[in-house]
Design an enzyme around this catalytic site. Structure first.
Site, PDB file in Angstrom:
ATOM      1  N   GLY A   1     -10.949  -3.644   2.797  1.00  0.00           N
ATOM      2  CA  GLY A   1     -11.546  -2.421   3.583  1.00  0.00           C
ATOM      3  C   GLY A   1     -11.460  -2.205   5.079  1.00  0.00           C
ATOM      4  O   GLY A   1     -11.781  -1.208   5.527  1.00  0.00           O
ATOM      5  N   ARG A   2     -10.427  -3.032   5.500  1.00  0.00           N
ATOM      6  CA  ARG A   2      -9.966  -2.911   6.827  1.00  0.00           C
ATOM      7  C   ARG A   2      -9.267  -1.565   7.205  1.00  0.00           C
ATOM      8  O   ARG A   2      -8.529  -1.226   6.288  1.00  0.00           O
ATOM      9  CB  ARG A   2      -9.064  -3.880   7.256  1.00  0.00           C
ATOM     10  CG  ARG A   2      -9.700  -5.271   7.428  1.00  0.00           C
ATOM     11  CD  ARG A   2      -8.504  -6.605   7.538  1.00  0.00           C
ATOM     12  NE  ARG A   2      -7.746  -6.572   6.749  1.00  0.00           N
ATOM     13  CZ  ARG A   2      -6.668  -7.552   6.663  1.00  0.00           C
ATOM     14  NH1 ARG A   2      -6.564  -8.263   7.741  1.00  0.00           N
ATOM     15  NH2 ARG A   2      -6.024  -7.831   5.543  1.00  0.00           N
TER      16      ARG A   2
ATOM     17  N   ASP B   1       0.893  -1.109   0.130  1.00  0.00           N
ATOM     18  CA  ASP B   1      -0.202  -0.018  -0.077  1.00  0.00           C
ATOM     19  C   ASP B   1       0.845   1.471   0.241  1.00  0.00           C
ATOM     20  O   ASP B   1       0.473   2.312   0.531  1.00  0.00           O
ATOM     21  CB  ASP B   1      -0.990  -0.239   1.031  1.00  0.00           C
ATOM     22  CG  ASP B   1      -1.866  -1.316   1.237  1.00  0.00           C
ATOM     23  OD1 ASP B   1      -2.224  -1.662   0.218  1.00  0.00           O
ATOM     24  OD2 ASP B   1      -1.886  -1.870   2.199  1.00  0.00           O
TER      25      ASP B   1
ATOM     26  N   GLY C   1      -3.983  -4.937  -3.858  1.00  0.00           N
ATOM     27  CA  GLY C   1      -4.977  -3.762  -4.274  1.00  0.00           C
ATOM     28  C   GLY C   1      -4.397  -2.719  -4.868  1.00  0.00           C
ATOM     29  O   GLY C   1      -3.889  -1.978  -3.991  1.00  0.00           O
ATOM     30  N   HIS C   2      -4.193  -2.501  -6.164  1.00  0.00           N
ATOM     31  CA  HIS C   2      -3.336  -1.334  -6.725  1.00  0.00           C
ATOM     32  C   HIS C   2      -4.394  -0.355  -7.099  1.00  0.00           C
ATOM     33  O   HIS C   2      -5.175  -0.560  -8.010  1.00  0.00           O
ATOM     34  CB  HIS C   2      -2.363  -2.037  -7.546  1.00  0.00           C
ATOM     35  CG  HIS C   2      -1.489  -2.756  -7.252  1.00  0.00           C
ATOM     36  ND1 HIS C   2      -0.778  -3.645  -8.070  1.00  0.00           N
ATOM     37  CD2 HIS C   2      -1.055  -2.901  -5.931  1.00  0.00           C
ATOM     38  CE1 HIS C   2       0.298  -4.310  -7.274  1.00  0.00           C
ATOM     39  NE2 HIS C   2       0.064  -3.873  -5.866  1.00  0.00           N
TER      40      HIS C   2
HETATM   41  P1  IMP Z   1      -2.089 -12.709   2.549  1.00  0.00           P
HETATM   42  O1  IMP Z   1      -1.136 -12.225   1.241  1.00  0.00           O
HETATM   43  O2  IMP Z   1      -3.488 -12.885   2.043  1.00  0.00           O
HETATM   44  O3  IMP Z   1      -1.907 -14.316   2.926  1.00  0.00           O
HETATM   45  O4  IMP Z   1      -1.807 -12.025   3.809  1.00  0.00           O
HETATM   46  C1  IMP Z   1      -0.890 -11.988   4.556  1.00  0.00           C
HETATM   47  C2  IMP Z   1      -0.401 -10.571   5.112  1.00  0.00           C
HETATM   48  O5  IMP Z   1      -0.051  -9.625   3.934  1.00  0.00           O
HETATM   49  C3  IMP Z   1      -1.690  -9.846   5.764  1.00  0.00           C
HETATM   50  O6  IMP Z   1      -1.106  -9.150   6.837  1.00  0.00           O
HETATM   51  C4  IMP Z   1      -2.081  -8.771   4.646  1.00  0.00           C
HETATM   52  O7  IMP Z   1      -2.878  -7.873   5.093  1.00  0.00           O
HETATM   53  C5  IMP Z   1      -0.902  -8.728   3.945  1.00  0.00           C
HETATM   54  N1  IMP Z   1      -1.110  -8.037   2.603  1.00  0.00           N
HETATM   55  C6  IMP Z   1      -1.217  -9.022   1.627  1.00  0.00           C
HETATM   56  N2  IMP Z   1      -1.308  -8.351   0.355  1.00  0.00           N
HETATM   57  C7  IMP Z   1      -1.425  -7.193   0.710  1.00  0.00           C
HETATM   58  C8  IMP Z   1      -1.361  -5.977  -0.262  1.00  0.00           C
HETATM   59  O8  IMP Z   1      -1.481  -5.870  -1.473  1.00  0.00           O
HETATM   60  N3  IMP Z   1      -1.257  -4.716   0.553  1.00  0.00           N
HETATM   61  C9  IMP Z   1      -0.828  -4.699   1.893  1.00  0.00           C
HETATM   62  N4  IMP Z   1      -1.123  -5.805   2.690  1.00  0.00           N
HETATM   63  C10 IMP Z   1      -1.237  -7.050   2.211  1.00  0.00           C
HETATM   64 MG    MG Z   2      -2.753  -1.982  -1.603  1.00  0.00          MG
END
Ligand code: IMP
Ligand code: MG
Length: 414
Positions: free
Chosen positions: A281-282, A13, A40-41
């Site tokens: 959305g968190r 992010d 999420g770009h």
């Molecule tokens: P996962 O990639 O869904 O397994 O999540 C593992 C960790 O990476 C969690 O803390 C997610 O919130 C974080 N995470 C995964 N993808 C993103 C992203 O694109 N942006 C920010 N955090 C991410």
């Molecule tokens: Mg993002």
């Protein structure tokens, strides 16, 4: 034409979507090489806001898009994005798939972790890389050959698992068959022609499976050298690494975050920066810029080729304070070694107070260019550069395409 990779240097992010969209105009192909629909770009073009989870953010520029083998590919998510965007995309035969099984397992694993949940995005990412490693995952090539995903070696020991049905496999095949390709071979051809390739990293270096804050990480590699594996393209042929970092720090999900802020101040920063997850959305956890972790991230991302883009500087403008962490303190002793955080846990940040950024008309400043930046922002940039020993090549001061201030004419010409 040169090749470049954009990498997030924090916990994701950082604003990579916007940077990719901005740079994409100069490249012929845009390639994702890691992660999946957990990304999420966000790209703001005119009044429209687009959030890409699986398509590279260069989609809006009409470029040829690729998903390399390092990506875990959710055909349902790809279908949704292709319905919304008129994009040209090819996916590597070798991508393994995210099916209903991996998403089911992601939810079950998180539930079973209870209070020590990782806070995953629930997009099946960890299980998708796990089934790949276990060598039971279906790949694009398998679907095309008409093979039904078969998880019986696992499901025989997991009661009640959701598994992909033949209808799921058929609709996944319908979407993937026409766009499946040998991505490494195509990238080599593009490079041989002298056209430029832009690699789009997902997540951030501090979420890297090996080098991040394990186990609070994602399940893929998020550093520049993963281009070699995840796209089958030599990192030696990547001319520049564009590291992206926010002027402050955020994290969504659990795990260490030494500079995290709480209370009303954090609330204010979260609102100013619109820090809510674009996939889930968190509300994101927020804190001051952490130069200790940023230096570590730089060291992992081809530092000799790296230049830095600082994003969301405008968010800090008008705030009463501006701090950056320059060291950590562990039980009375100070260190600038990020690995200590990984091995010892609880670190207290040691802060440097910088001059706060004044309220300003950032639209006007972006039009006028680097020299028009407030002196406080220039000092902030100098401080970051001196600490990291890398050059800041641009500062982004708003979500719109034109809200970027380049130090020289083109970032990637360094
Ligand atoms: P996962 O990639 O869904 O397994 O999540 C593992 C960790 O990476 C969690 O803390 C997610 O919130 C974080 N995470 C995964 N993808 C993103 C992203 O694109 N942006 C920010 N955090 C991410
Ligand atoms: Mg993002």
């Amino acid at each position: 034409m040169k090749n470049a990779v954009v990498i997030g240097l924090q916990w994701g992010d950082e604003g990579k979507g916007k940077i990719i969209d901005y740079l994409a105009a100069d490249f012929n192909a845009i390639v994702r090489f890691n992660g999946g629909s957990n990304a999420g770009h966000t790209v703001k073009a005119g009044r429209e806001k687009h959030i890409f989870h699986i398509l590279p953010s260069g989609a809006l520029r009409g470029k040829q898009l690729y998903l390399g083998s390092g990506v875990v590919l959710d055909p349902d998510s790809l279908r949704k994005e292709l319905e919304a965007e008129n994009a040209r995309v090819k996916v590597d035969y070798r991508c393994s798939l995210v099916t209903p099984f991996e998403k089911w397992l992601d939810r079950r694993l998180e539930e079973s972790r209870g209070g020590s949940a990782i806070g995953t995005t629930g997009r099946g990412i960890g299980p998708a890389y796990a089934t790949r490693m276990l060598r039971v995952a279906p790949r694009v090539a398998d679907l095309i050959q008409g093979k039904q995903p078969d998880y019986t070696s696992l499901t025989s020991i997991i009661a009640g698992a959701e598994i992909p049905t033949p209808e799921w496999a058929k609709s996944a095949r319908d979407i993937l068959e026409p766009i499946a390709a040998d991505v490494p071979a195509e990238l080599m051809e593009i490079d041989t022609k002298g056209d430029g390739i832009l690699f789009e990293g997902a997540q951030g270096a501090l979420l890297d499976l090996d080098y991040g804050t394990y186990p609070f990480v994602t399940s893929s590699h998020t550093i520049a050298s993963y281009v070699g594996v995840g796209a089958g393209f030599s990192v030696n042929m990547v001319d520049s690494v564009i590291g992206v970092a926010k002027a402050y720090q955020t994290r969504v999900g659990a795990g260490p975050f030494p500079t995290e802020l709480g209370g009303a101040f954090a609330e204010d920063l979260r609102t100013r920066g619109d820090e809510f997850g674009s996939t889930t959305g968190r509300p994101r956890r927020v804190g001051w810029l952490d130069l200790v972790s940023l230096k570590y991230s730089v060291s992992l991302n081809e530092p000799k080729k790296l230049s830095l883009i600082i994003t969301k500087a405008d968010v800090l403008s008008g705030m009463k304070e501006l701090k950056v962490a320059v060291a950590y303190s562990f039980e009375g002793s100070e260190t600038t070694d990020f690995t200590r955080l990984i091995s010892c846990g609880n670190a207290q940040p040691v802060y440097e107070d910088l001059e706060p950024l004044p309220a300003a008309d950032w639209g006007m400043i972006a039009k006028q260019g680097w020299d028009a930046m407030p002196i406080e922002l220039k000092k902030f940039v100098d401080f970051v550069e001196n600490y990291l020993r890398v050059e800041v090549s641009a500062v982004s001061v708003g979500p719109e395409r034109e809200m970027i201030i380049e130090r020289r004419r083109r970032v990637i010409s360094y």
